[in-house]
Design a protein around this motif. Structure first.
Motif, PDB file in Angstrom:
ATOM      1  N   PRO A 183      -3.443   4.745  -2.323  1.00 37.86           N
ATOM      2  CA  PRO A 183      -4.626   5.565  -2.057  1.00 37.86           C
ATOM      3  C   PRO A 183      -4.291   7.055  -2.087  1.00 37.86           C
ATOM      4  O   PRO A 183      -3.153   7.468  -1.797  1.00 37.86           O
ATOM      5  CB  PRO A 183      -5.040   5.159  -0.630  1.00 37.86           C
ATOM      6  CG  PRO A 183      -4.292   3.895  -0.338  1.00 37.86           C
ATOM      7  CD  PRO A 183      -3.040   3.958  -1.158  1.00 37.86           C
ATOM      8  N   ILE A 202       0.852  -1.192   0.000  1.00 41.10           N
ATOM      9  CA  ILE A 202       0.000   0.000   0.000  1.00 41.10           C
ATOM     10  C   ILE A 202       0.892   1.247   0.000  1.00 41.10           C
ATOM     11  O   ILE A 202       1.603   1.526   0.971  1.00 41.10           O
ATOM     12  CB  ILE A 202      -0.954   0.018   1.209  1.00 41.10           C
ATOM     13  CG1 ILE A 202      -1.802  -1.267   1.226  1.00 41.10           C
ATOM     14  CG2 ILE A 202      -1.852   1.253   1.152  1.00 41.10           C
ATOM     15  CD1 ILE A 202      -2.654  -1.512  -0.025  1.00 41.10           C
ATOM     16  N   THR A 262      -8.431   9.542   1.730  1.00 38.45           N
ATOM     17  CA  THR A 262      -9.475   8.546   1.950  1.00 38.45           C
ATOM     18  C   THR A 262     -10.175   8.825   3.270  1.00 38.45           C
ATOM     19  O   THR A 262      -9.512   9.109   4.277  1.00 38.45           O
ATOM     20  CB  THR A 262      -8.844   7.130   1.997  1.00 38.45           C
ATOM     21  OG1 THR A 262      -8.052   6.939   0.815  1.00 38.45           O
ATOM     22  CG2 THR A 262      -9.911   6.052   2.054  1.00 38.45           C
TER      23      THR A 262
END
Ligand SMILES: NC(=O)c1ccc[n+]([C@@H]2O[C@H](COP(=O)([O-])OP(=O)(O)OC[C@H]3O[C@@H](n4cnc5c(N)ncnc54)[C@H](O)[C@@H]3O)[C@@H](O)[C@H]2O)c1
Length: 263
Positions: A180, A135, A183
């Motif tokens: 991401p 991630i 978020t």
């Protein structure tokens, strides 16, 4: 619908926030999930709420012994390992003022931990077909005057992904990053005083889709990246950011807009 029936996954930092949603997403798609992290009560609750095909194991990604024990336990409990998601992170960061020990501590969680997890997971991962999803973050792609180790660690993780992808490709193991953008998650709830509209209004300035992302939207992209449907994705970054990283520093408005603004 992405299906992961019969797959076995480890998710780090899965005791809350985005990691929890990733664990829920993989589990919902049919995978067995080892929920891991350092918040034992929360992790046990996540695993219990998932029910069958899920268990919690304390795993501090800065401790080699924890990583080794987690991998051995996954094999013992579920028989194999198909998917590793490196999601745990540290936000310990004071920009240019960050002291050395904080640099080391932050990077230990954000890049060294994931790299060692990949190293130790490689012998366990299914060959061919194993997948590592690291991630990343938009923070690893752009300069930010208030950040140091967090952003540098994310940039390093994204480049480590490319190196590991090349190294493990001969075994049929894929390694990708899902990065991401902003978020709606506990860190952002804290930043906005739990005001979702404020978060969306702030996000609309820099996110072409006009709002911040949802944790399940990130989790859906991770599930896809981990699935056999993504078998030709390797060494790349999937931007889970509503178009944030498609914008240049002019925010996609072009010189005419900025000249007009500057008159
Ligand atoms: N929230 C966002 O808007 C956003 C944006 C871009 C990228 N990300 C990335 O998404 C991931 C999740 O972020 P989040 O915002 O949900 O973070 P969070 O702080 O809410 O969760 C991080 C998790 O990592 C765990 N953790 C911390 N140190 C650990 C260690 N040593 N070993 C194991 N686990 C440890 C924490 O306990 C927690 O469960 C991170 O990789 C982060 O960089 C988040």
């Amino acid at each position: 619908m992405i299906r992961l029936d019969g797959k076995v996954a480890i998710v780090t930092g899965a005791t809350r926030s985005i990691g929890e949603y990733i664990a829920r997403g993989l589990h919902g798609a049919g995978a067995s999930v080892m929920v891991t992290g350092i918040e034992d009560a929360a992790g046990a609750a996540v695993a219990a709420s998932l029910g069958a095909r899920a268990t919690y194991r304390r795993t501090d990604v800065t401790r080699d012994a924890d990583i080794e024990a987690c991998l051995a336990e996954t094999k013992r409990r579920f028989g194999k390992l198909d998917i590793l998601v490196n999601c745990a992170c540290s936000y310990l960061d004071a920009g240019l003022a960050t002291p050395r020990q904080d640099w080391l501590d932050c990077l230990n969680v954000n890049i060294v931990g994931p790299a060692i997890f990949v190293q130790k997971a490689a012998p366990y991962l299914t060959k061919p077909g194993g997948v590592v999803v690291n991630i990343g973050s938009v923070s690893g792609k752009f300069g930010n005057g208030t950040r140091g180790p967090y952003s540098a660690g994310k940039a390093a993780l994204m480049h480590f992904t490319r190196c590991a992808a090349v190294a493990l490709a001969p075994d049929g193991i894929r390694v990708v990053t899902v990065s991401p953008g902003w978020t709606w998650s506990p860190p952002m709830e804290e930043m906005t005083g739990d005001d979702r509209d404020l978060a969306d209004r702030a996000g609309a300035h820099v996110i072409p889709l006009g709002r911040v992302g949802r944790m399940e939207e990130v989790a859906n992209i991770v599930a896809f990246a981990a699935s056999d449907e993504a078998s030709w994705l390797n060494g790349c970054d999937l931007a889970a950011d509503g178009g944030f990283s498609a914008l240049g520093p002019d925010q996609g408005k072009g010189p005419k807009y900025w000249v007009a603004e500057s008159r």
